[in-house]
Design a protein around this motif. Sequence first.
Motif, PDB file in Angstrom:
ATOM      1  N   TYR A  89       0.842  -1.030   0.058  1.00 19.73           N
ATOM      2  CA  TYR A  89       0.012  -0.044  -0.005  1.00 19.73           C
ATOM      3  C   TYR A  89       0.916   1.224   0.033  1.00 19.73           C
ATOM      4  N   GLY A  90       0.922   2.051  -1.066  1.00 21.08           N
ATOM      5  CA  GLY A  90       1.527   3.289  -0.948  1.00 21.08           C
ATOM      6  C   GLY A  90       0.923   4.756  -1.265  1.00 21.08           C
ATOM      7  N   ILE A  91       1.417   5.675  -0.552  1.00 22.37           N
ATOM      8  CA  ILE A  91       0.962   6.771  -0.759  1.00 22.37           C
ATOM      9  C   ILE A  91       2.138   7.844  -1.203  1.00 22.37           C
ATOM     10  N   GLY A  92       1.910   8.489  -2.232  1.00 25.97           N
ATOM     11  CA  GLY A  92       2.711   9.604  -2.692  1.00 25.97           C
ATOM     12  C   GLY A  92       2.789  11.025  -1.868  1.00 25.97           C
ATOM     13  N   ILE A  93       3.667  11.017  -0.927  1.00 24.55           N
ATOM     14  CA  ILE A  93       3.637  12.054   0.186  1.00 24.55           C
ATOM     15  C   ILE A  93       3.981  13.487  -0.604  1.00 24.55           C
ATOM     16  N   SER A  94       4.834  13.613  -1.360  1.00 23.39           N
ATOM     17  CA  SER A  94       5.298  14.886  -2.166  1.00 23.39           C
ATOM     18  C   SER A  94       4.129  15.096  -3.427  1.00 23.39           C
ATOM     19  N   ARG A  95       3.622  13.944  -3.738  1.00 25.23           N
ATOM     20  CA  ARG A  95       2.543  14.151  -4.610  1.00 25.23           C
ATOM     21  C   ARG A  95       1.482  14.716  -4.016  1.00 25.23           C
ATOM     22  N   THR A  96       0.947  14.263  -2.985  1.00 27.11           N
ATOM     23  CA  THR A  96      -0.061  14.771  -1.997  1.00 27.11           C
ATOM     24  C   THR A  96      -0.070  16.153  -1.793  1.00 27.11           C
ATOM     25  N   LEU A  97       1.220  16.628  -1.405  1.00 30.67           N
ATOM     26  CA  LEU A  97       1.535  18.034  -1.400  1.00 30.67           C
ATOM     27  C   LEU A  97       1.057  18.994  -2.584  1.00 30.67           C
ATOM     28  N   MET A  98       1.394  18.290  -3.951  1.00 36.40           N
ATOM     29  CA  MET A  98       1.058  18.879  -4.986  1.00 36.40           C
ATOM     30  C   MET A  98      -0.425  18.891  -5.341  1.00 36.40           C
ATOM     31  N   ALA A  99      -0.989  17.929  -5.037  1.00 33.23           N
ATOM     32  CA  ALA A  99      -2.598  17.693  -5.321  1.00 33.23           C
ATOM     33  C   ALA A  99      -3.326  18.717  -4.511  1.00 33.23           C
ATOM     34  N   SER A 100      -2.764  18.914  -3.288  1.00 30.50           N
ATOM     35  CA  SER A 100      -3.507  19.686  -2.293  1.00 30.50           C
ATOM     36  C   SER A 100      -3.329  21.349  -2.833  1.00 30.50           C
ATOM     37  N   VAL A 101      -2.188  21.488  -3.339  1.00 26.47           N
ATOM     38  CA  VAL A 101      -2.014  23.071  -3.925  1.00 26.47           C
ATOM     39  C   VAL A 101      -2.885  23.194  -5.402  1.00 26.47           C
ATOM     40  N   GLU A 102      -3.062  22.062  -5.941  1.00 25.30           N
ATOM     41  CA  GLU A 102      -3.871  22.149  -7.339  1.00 25.30           C
ATOM     42  C   GLU A 102      -5.362  22.233  -6.968  1.00 25.30           C
ATOM     43  N   GLN A 103      -5.873  21.755  -5.698  1.00 27.33           N
ATOM     44  CA  GLN A 103      -7.423  21.634  -5.372  1.00 27.33           C
ATOM     45  C   GLN A 103      -7.349  23.145  -4.562  1.00 27.33           C
TER      46      GLN A 103
END
Length: 412
Positions: A292-306
């Motif tokens: 089970y994986g979570i992209g932490i840096s990508r989660t940061l990026m997705a939060s800025v997008e939203q």
Amino acid sequence: MLQSLLFVPTLKDAPKDAEVKSHRLMSRSGLIKQTASGIYTYLPVGYKIIKKIENIIREELDMIGCSELLMPALQPSDLWKESGRWDKYGPELMRLKDRKERDFCLGPTHEEVITDVVRDHINSYKKLPIGLYQIQTKFRDEMRPRFGLMRGREFIMKDLYTFHESEEDLDVWYKKVTQAYINIFNRCGLDIKIVASDTGQIGGDEADEFMVMSEVGEDTITYCMSCSYAANQEHSGLEEGDKCPLCGGTIKTAKGIEVGNIFKLGTKYSETMGAKFLNKDGQQKAMIMGCYGIGISRTLMASVEQHSTEDAILWPEELKPFDVHIIPVNTKDEAQCKLADSIYKELLANGYQVLLDDRQERAGSKFKDADLIGIPVRIVVGKNAVDGNVEFLNRNDGEKVLVSAEDILKYI
């Protein structure tokens, strides 16, 4: 924190190669700085938010009984040859040799290492199930790094591995982790869809992805307007307007950013690498695994997008870098400075994380930087300071009110 001491190098203009909103904003907000193609330095405010995402993940995974460990980024080729992936993974695997000409790689993932750890220490069904996770930097030699933190050659990831004696037990944990992921992304303020996907290079029997809806997403999601069906288009082959395979409803498509994935690995790694245990009947069986994986840096990026416009970020509650941003309009005005400092000390004493803009900058520059930094609550100390009043701004609803500094705690 005094803003004059905080390293937050905001920019008037974004780098020319920043193609998407999040990349432009994170660069302008002083969250990240590109070191090389697909490789970034996380600057203090950006790293502060990364740590908040990591702590949310820790809280939710610890709650369901997982344990955190840390595995090496540098992995010997022997383990990858055992699993059969050394020759199959492809050019994304960053390979290197040590001074004795032994082959190693920089880990893009850790199935081999975790299987090696567990096979040496667990040999009975009595010690199963177990869930082990880490938060670590991963490496993939992407041919075309793009969109800032979306697709990089070095990135921060949480990977969790579970080990079971039966498929039924894996199913139980798969559902537990799915709910933990829903909680994690909800707390990060992200609107997600869970979609069926292919297992790809990780392998296994079944996989799902957690997608943040975004026009800059690299994946196309197919989902039903009438039921809960959703799948990656590569997995489903459906087009807009097709009938849903579950209920016959109408299929819609949308772009998505993959921020997490979960896999039922089965015995893909435990069988080839000899991770076995004795079951209740005294028989030796290969452990059944989940990944089970979570992209932490990508989660940061997705939060800025939203959670942003073209010129401002508004962080979700649990990701905000500070609770309150205090801005004295004129630092040469004694009344403003005294009142701002008084409020600052009062909020600190009451346990709030506060950023005080004590810089000798023009008011316009201060407000532009504040929009980029993205703290939801702002206290502006201006000409009304002589009467003990300040402007209180809740950026979530845009409401501005003039309040007495003595009542500021009530408003926060």
